[in-house]
Design an enzyme around this catalytic site. Structure first.
Site, short mmCIF file in Angstrom:
data_model
loop_
_atom_site.label_atom_id
_atom_site.label_comp_id
_atom_site.label_asym_id
_atom_site.label_seq_id
_atom_site.Cartn_x
_atom_site.Cartn_y
_atom_site.Cartn_z
N THR A 1 0.94 -1.21 -0.10
CA THR A 1 0.02 0.04 -0.08
C THR A 1 0.96 1.26 -0.02
O THR A 1 0.55 2.19 -0.90
CB THR A 1 -1.00 0.03 1.21
OG1 THR A 1 -1.99 -1.06 1.08
CG2 THR A 1 -1.72 1.16 1.18
N TYR B 1 12.95 -2.50 -3.85
CA TYR B 1 12.11 -3.42 -3.08
C TYR B 1 12.72 -5.02 -3.44
O TYR B 1 12.99 -5.77 -2.74
CB TYR B 1 10.93 -3.50 -2.79
CG TYR B 1 10.40 -2.54 -1.81
CD1 TYR B 1 9.65 -2.78 -0.72
CD2 TYR B 1 10.46 -0.97 -1.79
CE1 TYR B 1 9.17 -2.11 0.43
CE2 TYR B 1 10.27 -0.07 -0.54
CZ TYR B 1 9.51 -0.83 0.16
OH TYR B 1 9.37 0.11 1.28
N PHE C 1 -8.25 11.06 7.71
CA PHE C 1 -6.88 11.54 7.12
C PHE C 1 -6.73 11.34 5.48
O PHE C 1 -6.53 12.35 4.95
CB PHE C 1 -5.82 11.11 7.88
CG PHE C 1 -5.18 9.71 7.45
CD1 PHE C 1 -4.38 9.65 6.46
CD2 PHE C 1 -5.69 8.66 8.09
CE1 PHE C 1 -3.84 8.27 5.95
CE2 PHE C 1 -5.32 7.32 7.94
CZ PHE C 1 -4.44 7.07 6.94
N ALA D 1 -9.32 11.09 3.12
CA ALA D 1 -10.03 12.13 2.93
C ALA D 1 -9.76 13.66 3.02
O ALA D 1 -9.83 14.18 1.95
CB ALA D 1 -11.65 11.98 3.44
N GLY E 1 -12.76 4.50 5.06
CA GLY E 1 -12.08 3.39 5.97
C GLY E 1 -11.57 2.10 5.02
O GLY E 1 -11.97 2.12 3.76
N THR F 1 2.61 3.06 8.22
CA THR F 1 3.70 2.21 7.51
C THR F 1 4.87 1.97 8.49
O THR F 1 5.15 0.73 8.61
CB THR F 1 4.35 2.92 6.21
OG1 THR F 1 3.14 2.70 5.30
CG2 THR F 1 5.36 2.12 5.67
N HIS G 1 15.70 30.79 15.81
CA HIS G 1 14.84 32.19 15.65
C HIS G 1 15.44 32.65 14.08
O HIS G 1 16.47 32.78 13.64
CB HIS G 1 14.97 33.20 16.47
CG HIS G 1 14.16 34.31 16.43
ND1 HIS G 1 12.75 34.53 16.43
CD2 HIS G 1 14.39 35.66 15.76
CE1 HIS G 1 12.26 35.52 16.01
NE2 HIS G 1 13.11 36.36 15.54
#
Length: 456
Positions: free
Chosen positions: A42, A99, A177, A179, A262, A312, A436
């Site tokens: 995924t 991979y 998250f 959406a 979902g 992940t 700063h």
């Protein structure tokens, strides 16, 4: 002769499965990985990486707008969406090759096809039966679509990453998250975006101040949010446009409908129940203990398929702990406490530790909070504000939560995650000299608890 053909057979070549398999192979185990789609899972193929690449592309639209305030004359600019998608896909091809090479260099056999458990030590793929002393289930999750009329006219995040052309308008169903990230992506690229949520706010489970701040920013940008309603049906017109009917009677016209309501563990049809593996009756997730062991002694599971923390890096850590324990005589369990996370919305969210609601349920807490307009926005004229928040246990003064909405929030929170994980106190934060001018320095210059709630 060995009792089993392999020491480990892994179902799924995503982040968790690859990490576990390549470590086990590197430790000398005989390992095979079975993958029915692309190597990378995924995150690499249809999640974190391609989504973030498209978000990077969308952010240029904001940069062009902001540049004028800094004296730049910006001419006619336009997006070549197919070119962006093609560039993204070339990068995914490169990562998949990485991979594959990682597995090969660690002597892991890659078997392409859909695996299915025959028994606690046997997996069948492409008509071939493979026996293993241990089986690791790392098949991840998959988007869920509701059973409503016309849902076949909707897409999920999988298809949204490869649309042949950019829609002029899109209705996104869901308030999580995924959406929210796609809403920001499509809006920045010029699409008219409507979010449909069944609750009264987005990002359920996140700190309430984050939710309220981000939703206000999204609506200020022009994203429409339909609250406390659900989609009743979707109709596709002859010209291809979608008509989305809501339960409250409203009808939304758009070019695309995307569901992000979902994801479910991808356990269906794997033979897990037949092999005796206990699944959550509601979600279908593989039930595991702290060591990622199932109730069957030869079978483990890691990643989203267990529905613990569906991120992940968590899957990677779970996979690593499994192989360290089983193949390197180095027992360890994954620590799921204080895991930092991000929402790559526009503006972005970064968070680690407890929400204020959970912190107050534990006991008295001091809340330090600030909202301000980032320096960059002063010349650009962008009316967008940053929010930062620290939660401190009143008794011990340990910082137990850090939250931010604004530019670079994920990058900033990653550093703060170390502090929260280490159990540092507010005094430690106060003793740190800020850099700063930066936004991050605000986290070490917060001095006064929020007065309205400090005594609660």
């Amino acid at each position: 002769m060995a009792a089993f053909e392999y020491d480990l057979v892994t179902l799924g070549a995503g982040s968790g499965g690859v990490r576990a398999s390549r470590l086990a192979g590197g430790y000398g185990a005989r390992v095979a990985v079975i993958e029915e789609s692309r190597v990378g899972g995924t995150c690499v193929v249809r999640g974190c990486v391609p989504k973030k690449l498209l978000i990077y592309g969308a952010e240029f639209a904001r940069s062009f707008q902001d540049a004028r305030g800094y004296g730049w004359t910006v001419g006619d600019v336009h997006l070549d969406w197919p070119a962006l998608v093609a560039s993204k896909n070339r990068e995914l091809d490169r990562l998949e090759a990485v991979y594959r090479n990682t597995l090969k260099s660690n002597h892991v056999e890659l078997v392409e096809g859909r695996g299915r458990l025959v028994d606690p030590h046997t997996v069948e793929v492409n008509g071939r039966r493979m026996t293993a002393q241990r089986i690791l289930v790392a098949v991840g999750g998959w988007p869920v679509l509701p059973d409503i009329p016309g849902v076949e006219h909707a897409i999920t995040s999988n298809e949204a990453l490869d649309l042949p052309r950019l829609p002029d308008s899109i209705v996104i169903v869901g308030g999580g998250f995924i959406a929210v990230e796609f809403a920001g992506l499509f809006h920045a690229l010029g699409c008219a975006v409507t979010l449909v949520i069944r609750a009264d706010n987005i990002l359920r489970g996140f700190d309430q101040d984050i939710r309220e701040h981000l939703v206000a920013e999204l609506e200020h940008q022009g994203i429409t949010i339909c609250r406390k309603t659900q989609v009743q049906s979707i109709r596709c017109e002859k010209d291809g446009r979608r008509m989305v009917t809501l339960q409250d009677g409203r009808i939304l016209a758009c070019e695309q409908v995307m569901y992000a309501t979902g994801r479910a563990p991808n356990t269906a049809g794997l033979g897990l129940e037949e092999a005796g593996v206990a699944l959550d009756p509601r979600t279908g997730a593989v039930q595991v203990d702290a060591w990622s062991r199932t109730n069957v002694s030869s079978i483990w599971a890691v990643g989203d398929v267990t529905n613990r923390i569906n991120l992940t890096p968590v899957a990677i850590r779970e996979g690593a702990c499994f192989s360290e324990t089983e193949f390197n005589n180095n027992p360890m369990t994954p620590d799921h406490a204080n895991v930092a996370s991000a929402v790559f919305s526009q503006p972005a969210v970064g968070t680690v530790g407890l929400t204020e609601e959970k912190a107050r349920a534990r006991g008295p807490v001091d809340v330090y909070m600030t909202r301000f307009r980032p320096m960059k926005n002063t010349l650009s004229g962008r009316e967008e504000h940053t929010m930062m928040k620290l939660l401190v246990d009143r008794a011990t003064q340990v910082v137990i939560g850090a939250h931010m909405v604004g530019p670079d929030a994920p990058e900033i929170i990653q550093g703060l995650a170390i502090a929260v994980k280490a159990g540092l106190t507010k005094k430690d934060f106060d003793a740190t000299v800020g850099i700063h001018p930066t936004a991050a320095e605000e986290f070490v210059t917060l001095r006064t608890p929020r007065p309205d709630l400090a005594s609660v």
